[in-house]
Structures are given as structure tokens and as C-alpha cells.
Design an enzyme around this catalytic site. Structure first.
Site, PDB file in Angstrom:
ATOM      1  CG  HIS A  12      -2.070  -0.943   1.076  1.00  0.00           C
ATOM      2  ND1 HIS A  12      -2.644  -1.586   2.145  1.00  0.00           N
ATOM      3  CD2 HIS A  12      -2.769  -1.349  -0.016  1.00  0.00           C
ATOM      4  CE1 HIS A  12      -3.641  -2.336   1.717  1.00  0.00           C
ATOM      5  NE2 HIS A  12      -3.732  -2.215   0.416  1.00  0.00           N
ATOM      6  N   GLY A  60      -2.534  -1.463  -8.298  1.00  0.00           N
ATOM      7  CA  GLY A  60      -3.517  -2.270  -7.573  1.00  0.00           C
ATOM      8  C   GLY A  60      -4.962  -1.871  -7.826  1.00  0.00           C
ATOM      9  CG  ASP A  65      -4.464  -5.352  -5.581  1.00  0.00           C
ATOM     10  OD1 ASP A  65      -3.227  -5.331  -5.469  1.00  0.00           O
ATOM     11  OD2 ASP A  65      -5.212  -4.504  -5.057  1.00  0.00           O
ATOM     12  CG  ASP A  85      -1.622   2.192   5.729  1.00  0.00           C
ATOM     13  OD1 ASP A  85      -1.729   2.052   6.965  1.00  0.00           O
ATOM     14  OD2 ASP A  85      -1.734   3.288   5.161  1.00  0.00           O
ATOM     15  CG  HIS A  92      -7.785  -1.084  -4.170  1.00  0.00           C
ATOM     16  ND1 HIS A  92      -7.231   0.008  -3.559  1.00  0.00           N
ATOM     17  CD2 HIS A  92      -6.820  -2.024  -4.193  1.00  0.00           C
ATOM     18  CE1 HIS A  92      -5.982  -0.271  -3.215  1.00  0.00           C
ATOM     19  NE2 HIS A  92      -5.710  -1.499  -3.589  1.00  0.00           N
ATOM     20  CG  ASP A  95     -10.186  -4.836  -6.479  1.00  0.00           C
ATOM     21  OD1 ASP A  95     -11.171  -5.527  -6.792  1.00  0.00           O
ATOM     22  OD2 ASP A  95      -9.967  -3.699  -6.936  1.00  0.00           O
ATOM     23  NE  ARG A 101     -12.626 -15.372  -2.546  1.00  0.00           N
ATOM     24  CZ  ARG A 101     -12.632 -16.329  -3.478  1.00  0.00           C
ATOM     25  NH1 ARG A 101     -12.538 -17.589  -3.138  1.00  0.00           N
ATOM     26  NH2 ARG A 101     -12.712 -16.028  -4.751  1.00  0.00           N
TER      27      ARG A 101
END
Length: 126
Positions: A12, A60, A65, A85, A92, A95, A101
Site C-alpha cells: 500500500h 492495484g 491485484d 497499511d 479497492h 480487491d 482469499r
């Protein structure tokens, strides 16, 4: 010749300096891998370590991502290092959660902070 395995690096915005420092510190380990990274993170890592083989995806929030998530689903990524962060809201965020996941679903080692990444990287490069 077989394609080198990949390590994904994502950070991030407020964690990009930390990721560049991490890459500098572990450059000799990272040189063994192809690095895939989201856009700005990849640029920062490459600037810090020009000898690394860095493949930059989109930023991202613009799909990077998800591009890396697709690589995880194809089992092309051996490890995900994502310096998150936790104090800044992310537009997002969905995402980011989807990426995590997929890493969990495909049993891809994942480090979400420097302490974990410092410990996992030497082990995975053995």
C-alpha cells in the site's frame, strides 16, 4: 528452459518505502526469483534493486491485484508478500480481500508485514 518461479510483492502507498527497504535487504534471495508486483510497488522495488527481474502489473486499484490473483489461481506464484497499511481506508479493499482469499484458497504462503516476510523469505528460497 523452465520459467523461474515468482514471488509477488505488493505494498500500500504508505508501505512502499518499507517494501523497497525489504527488497534491498533481501536482494540476494530475491535475485533467485522473478518478481511480480503491482505498478508503483514494482517501480519502487526496481529503483531500489535494479538487478532484480521485476514484472510490473497494473496499479492495484486499476486491476493489478486481480492480475496477481489470477497468477495465484494458476499456481504461478510461490509466495505473496503484501505490506498492508492497516490504518488507511482503501477504496479497492474488495480487491485486496479477493487477493488474500485466493492466496488462502490456493495455499500460497503470504506475508502481510515485514516481520513475517523477513522470516519466510529465507525459508522459501532454500
Amino acid at each position: 528452459m523452465a520459467e523461474r518461479q515468482k514471488i509477488a510483492l505488493i505494498a500500500h502507498d504508505k508501505m512502499k518505502d518499507e517494501m523497497a527497504a525489504f527488497a534491498r535487504h533481501h536482494q540476494r534471495f530475491l535475485e533467485q526469483w522473478q518478481i511480480v508486483a503491482t505498478g508503483t510497488t514494482g517501480a519502487r522495488v526496481h529503483d531500489a534493486c535494479p538487478k532484480l527481474d521485476v514484472l510490473r502489473m497494473k496499479s492495484g486499484p486499476l486491476g493489478g491485484d486481480q492480475q496477481i490473483g489470477a497468477m495465484i489461481a494458476q499456481e504461478e506464484v510461490a509466495m505473496l508478500i503484501f505490506f498492508v497499511d492497516p490504518l488507511t481506508p482503501m477504496p479497492h479493499d474488495v480487491d485486496v480481500k479477493a487477493l488474500m482469499r485466493l492466496a488462502i484458497l490456493y495455499d500460497t504462503p503470504m506475508a502481510l508485514n515485514r516481520a513475517t516476510a523477513d522470516r519466510l523469505l529465507p525459508v522459501i528460497t532454500e
